[in-house]
Design a protein around this motif. Structure first.
Motif, PDB file in Angstrom:
ATOM      1  N   GLN A 116      -4.028   1.790  -2.943  1.00 60.72           N
ATOM      2  CA  GLN A 116      -3.374   0.524  -2.609  1.00 60.72           C
ATOM      3  C   GLN A 116      -3.493  -0.499  -3.729  1.00 60.72           C
ATOM      4  O   GLN A 116      -2.836  -1.530  -3.707  1.00 60.72           O
ATOM      5  CB  GLN A 116      -3.974  -0.066  -1.317  1.00 60.72           C
ATOM      6  CG  GLN A 116      -5.265  -0.849  -1.498  1.00 60.72           C
ATOM      7  CD  GLN A 116      -6.457  -0.002  -1.890  1.00 60.72           C
ATOM      8  OE1 GLN A 116      -6.436   1.220  -1.778  1.00 60.72           O
ATOM      9  NE2 GLN A 116      -7.526  -0.642  -2.347  1.00 60.72           N
ATOM     10  N   GLY A 117      -4.339  -0.222  -4.703  1.00 60.34           N
ATOM     11  CA  GLY A 117      -4.489  -1.103  -5.853  1.00 60.34           C
ATOM     12  C   GLY A 117      -5.653  -2.063  -5.732  1.00 60.34           C
ATOM     13  O   GLY A 117      -6.070  -2.426  -4.628  1.00 60.34           O
ATOM     14  N   THR A 118      -6.158  -2.475  -6.888  1.00 63.36           N
ATOM     15  CA  THR A 118      -7.223  -3.480  -6.954  1.00 63.36           C
ATOM     16  C   THR A 118      -6.879  -4.460  -8.078  1.00 63.36           C
ATOM     17  O   THR A 118      -6.458  -4.051  -9.158  1.00 63.36           O
ATOM     18  CB  THR A 118      -8.599  -2.826  -7.172  1.00 63.36           C
ATOM     19  OG1 THR A 118      -9.626  -3.829  -7.122  1.00 63.36           O
ATOM     20  CG2 THR A 118      -8.691  -2.091  -8.505  1.00 63.36           C
ATOM     21  N   GLN A 119      -7.037  -5.745  -7.792  1.00 62.01           N
ATOM     22  CA  GLN A 119      -6.613  -6.780  -8.743  1.00 62.01           C
ATOM     23  C   GLN A 119      -7.685  -7.014  -9.798  1.00 62.01           C
ATOM     24  O   GLN A 119      -8.856  -7.263  -9.471  1.00 62.01           O
ATOM     25  CB  GLN A 119      -6.346  -8.089  -7.996  1.00 62.01           C
ATOM     26  CG  GLN A 119      -5.994  -9.268  -8.900  1.00 62.01           C
ATOM     27  CD  GLN A 119      -4.627  -9.135  -9.533  1.00 62.01           C
ATOM     28  OE1 GLN A 119      -3.644  -8.860  -8.852  1.00 62.01           O
ATOM     29  NE2 GLN A 119      -4.550  -9.342 -10.849  1.00 62.01           N
ATOM     30  N   VAL A 120      -7.253  -6.957 -11.046  1.00 60.19           N
ATOM     31  CA  VAL A 120      -8.106  -7.322 -12.179  1.00 60.19           C
ATOM     32  C   VAL A 120      -7.491  -8.547 -12.841  1.00 60.19           C
ATOM     33  O   VAL A 120      -6.319  -8.523 -13.213  1.00 60.19           O
ATOM     34  CB  VAL A 120      -8.215  -6.167 -13.193  1.00 60.19           C
ATOM     35  CG1 VAL A 120      -8.928  -6.637 -14.454  1.00 60.19           C
ATOM     36  CG2 VAL A 120      -8.937  -4.983 -12.574  1.00 60.19           C
ATOM     37  N   THR A 121      -8.280  -9.597 -12.966  1.00 57.66           N
ATOM     38  CA  THR A 121      -7.810 -10.818 -13.603  1.00 57.66           C
ATOM     39  C   THR A 121      -8.772 -11.178 -14.722  1.00 57.66           C
ATOM     40  O   THR A 121      -9.974 -11.313 -14.492  1.00 57.66           O
ATOM     41  CB  THR A 121      -7.731 -11.978 -12.600  1.00 57.66           C
ATOM     42  OG1 THR A 121      -6.873 -11.601 -11.513  1.00 57.66           O
ATOM     43  CG2 THR A 121      -7.165 -13.221 -13.267  1.00 57.66           C
TER      44      THR A 121
END
Length: 124
Positions: A116-121
């Motif tokens: 489902q994805g994981t946010q990297v900022t």
């Protein structure tokens, strides 16, 4: 039911490091290559890294070579992405995926299971 769950994404400063994990369940993927892709709004999903079924062969997009390392633990059905020297341009949602083949691919259509994805900022 097959499920891939990514974790480890968060906000980090430029030059920092993160380790993403992707745990697979529902079946074993030890015979298949696995990969990481990333996507930013308005852009197509981009290949980041891939690893063969045994872990003996890896491939990276040019922009992350020397900074990112993909690895896998087939006993845990998990793939990892160690990201060092992060840059603002690495900011994206990161997805793991299972390849149809054992040797890996940089083509997203060659992957048939996705997380489902994981946010990297990465802040500047």
């Amino acid at each position: 039911q097959v499920q891939l769950v990514e974790s480890g994404g968060e906000l980090v400063q430029t030059g920092g490091s993160l380790r993403l994990s992707c745990a697979a369940s529902g079946r074993t993927f030890r015979s298949y290559a696995m990969g990481w892709f990333r996507q930013t709004p308005g852009k197509e999903r981009e290949f980041v890294a891939a690893i063969s079924w045994s872990g003996g062969s890896t491939d990276y997009t040019n922009s992350v070579k020397g900074r990112f390392t993909i690895s896998r633990d087939n006993t845990e059905n998990t793939v990892y992405l160690q990201m060092n020297s992060l840059k603002p341009e690495d900011t994206a949602v990161y997805y793991c995926a299972v390849c149809r083949y054992s040797s890996g691919s940089y083509v997203s259509h060659d992957y048939n299971y996705w997380g489902q994805g994981t946010q990297v900022t990465v802040s500047s």
